[in-house]
Design an enzyme around this catalytic site. Structure first.
Site, PDB file in Angstrom:
ATOM      1  N   THR A  65       8.814   4.064   1.262  1.00  0.00           N
ATOM      2  CA  THR A  65       8.757   4.740  -0.030  1.00  0.00           C
ATOM      3  C   THR A  65       9.986   5.621  -0.199  1.00  0.00           C
ATOM      4  O   THR A  65      10.951   5.518   0.567  1.00  0.00           O
ATOM      5  CB  THR A  65       7.417   5.512  -0.176  1.00  0.00           C
ATOM      6  OG1 THR A  65       7.293   5.987  -1.504  1.00  0.00           O
ATOM      7  CG2 THR A  65       7.294   6.653   0.813  1.00  0.00           C
ATOM      8  N   LYS A  69      14.052   2.839  -0.045  1.00  0.00           N
ATOM      9  CA  LYS A  69      13.846   1.421  -0.359  1.00  0.00           C
ATOM     10  C   LYS A  69      15.140   0.618  -0.423  1.00  0.00           C
ATOM     11  O   LYS A  69      15.180  -0.539   0.009  1.00  0.00           O
ATOM     12  CB  LYS A  69      13.063   1.281  -1.666  1.00  0.00           C
ATOM     13  CG  LYS A  69      11.640   1.820  -1.571  1.00  0.00           C
ATOM     14  CD  LYS A  69      10.896   1.731  -2.882  1.00  0.00           C
ATOM     15  CE  LYS A  69       9.517   2.356  -2.765  1.00  0.00           C
ATOM     16  NZ  LYS A  69       8.743   2.259  -4.010  1.00  0.00           N
ATOM     17  N   TYR A 210       1.192   9.548  -8.328  1.00  0.00           N
ATOM     18  CA  TYR A 210      -0.262   9.415  -8.458  1.00  0.00           C
ATOM     19  C   TYR A 210      -0.964  10.588  -7.787  1.00  0.00           C
ATOM     20  O   TYR A 210      -0.371  11.325  -7.003  1.00  0.00           O
ATOM     21  CB  TYR A 210      -0.747   8.094  -7.849  1.00  0.00           C
ATOM     22  CG  TYR A 210      -0.449   7.953  -6.369  1.00  0.00           C
ATOM     23  CD1 TYR A 210      -1.318   8.466  -5.403  1.00  0.00           C
ATOM     24  CD2 TYR A 210       0.706   7.310  -5.928  1.00  0.00           C
ATOM     25  CE1 TYR A 210      -1.039   8.354  -4.051  1.00  0.00           C
ATOM     26  CE2 TYR A 210       0.996   7.188  -4.574  1.00  0.00           C
ATOM     27  CZ  TYR A 210       0.121   7.710  -3.645  1.00  0.00           C
ATOM     28  OH  TYR A 210       0.406   7.603  -2.309  1.00  0.00           O
TER      29      TYR A 210
END
EC number: 1.1.1.25
Length: 263
Positions: A65, A69, A210
């Site tokens: 993450t 990446k 999130y």
């Protein structure tokens, strides 16, 4: 039963729900897999060498993450699937002693949209996640624009056929996607008034972060613009990654149901 180790590399990583959902699946499917998997968060210093860490820890697979990446793409022995196009890897798997890179962000994001008919998208940011999303959205036939504060990385999007901007374009977009790390710092990725204009004319505000109502999503909510956080994308991309970790023994729809039940 044999024990295999997996993990997720990131910085920061404390917020990640990947260990929760992957460990639930390793427990659920251990009989089918023939091994007991354990998945843990790995806080990687920014200067670390991902491949060295992967091998040193004896991992069989890992997710990647922010902000690694694009760097993960560079250290693989082989790259497969859409990762070849987008230049970013979020899934590493040891296959026949070779480190193989995949990208499950792209399809995971698309599946999380639920088949809605969008024609255009504005992506905020130019990192690895933005690259994966742009590749998938172009593949699905959308007109894609990318807005970044600097020119860093924009040449990739230009080659892909995206419209690229360093100043906010005066256009309307169906999808407005926050692929920056601003939400992790509890900040807006863009000037508030500019965002308001996009949200008022848009169909969906989507934040890859999130687990909490980000400033980006809070603004969309205030304006009564439909909004979505990155939870669905997380679970879909994790399901697709787990399928890779299982050498395709466990199809991702079965994995998805287990992951969704715990988060």
């Amino acid at each position: 039963m044999k024990l295999k180790s997996f993990g997720v590399f990131g910085n920061p990583i404390k917020h990640s729900k990947s260990p929760l959902i992957h460990n639930a699946c390793f427990l659920t499917f251990q009989k089918e897999l023939g091994f007991l998997g354990h998945y843990h968060p790995i806080l990687l210093p920014l200067e670390s060498r991902i491949k060295n860490e992967f091998l040193h820890l004896g991992l069989s697979g890992a997710n990647v993450t922010l902000p690694f990446k694009e760097r993960a793409f560079q250290i693989c022995d082989k790259i497969k699937g859409i990762a070849l196009e987008c230049g970013a890897v979020n899934t590493l798997v040891l296959e026949d002693d070779e480190l193989v890179g995949y990208n499950t962000d792209a399809l995971g994001f698309w599946l999380s949209l639920g088949g809605e008919d969008y024609q255009s998208a504005l992506i905020l940011g130019s990192g690895g996640s933005a690259k994966a999303l742009a590749c998938e959205l172009k593949k699905q036939g959308l007109k894609v624009s990318v807005l970044n504060r600097s020119s860093r990385g924009l040449d990739f999007f230009q080659r892909l056929g995206c419209d690229c901007f360093m100043d906010p374009p005066k256009s309307a977009f169906d999808l407005i996607i926050n692929a920056t790390s601003a939400s992790l710092n509890h900040e807006l990725p863009l000037n508030k008034e500019v965002l308001k204009g996009y949200f008022k004319e848009g169909q969906l505000a989507y934040d890859l972060a999130y687990g909490f109502l980000t400033p980006f999503l809070s603004l969309a909510k205030e304006l009564e613009t439909p909004f979505q956080d990155g939870k669905g994308m997380l679970i879909y991309q994790a399901s697709l990654s787990f399928e890779k970790f299982s050498a395709s023994q466990i199809p991702y729809p079965k994995v998805f149901e287990v992951m969704r039940s715990v988060f």
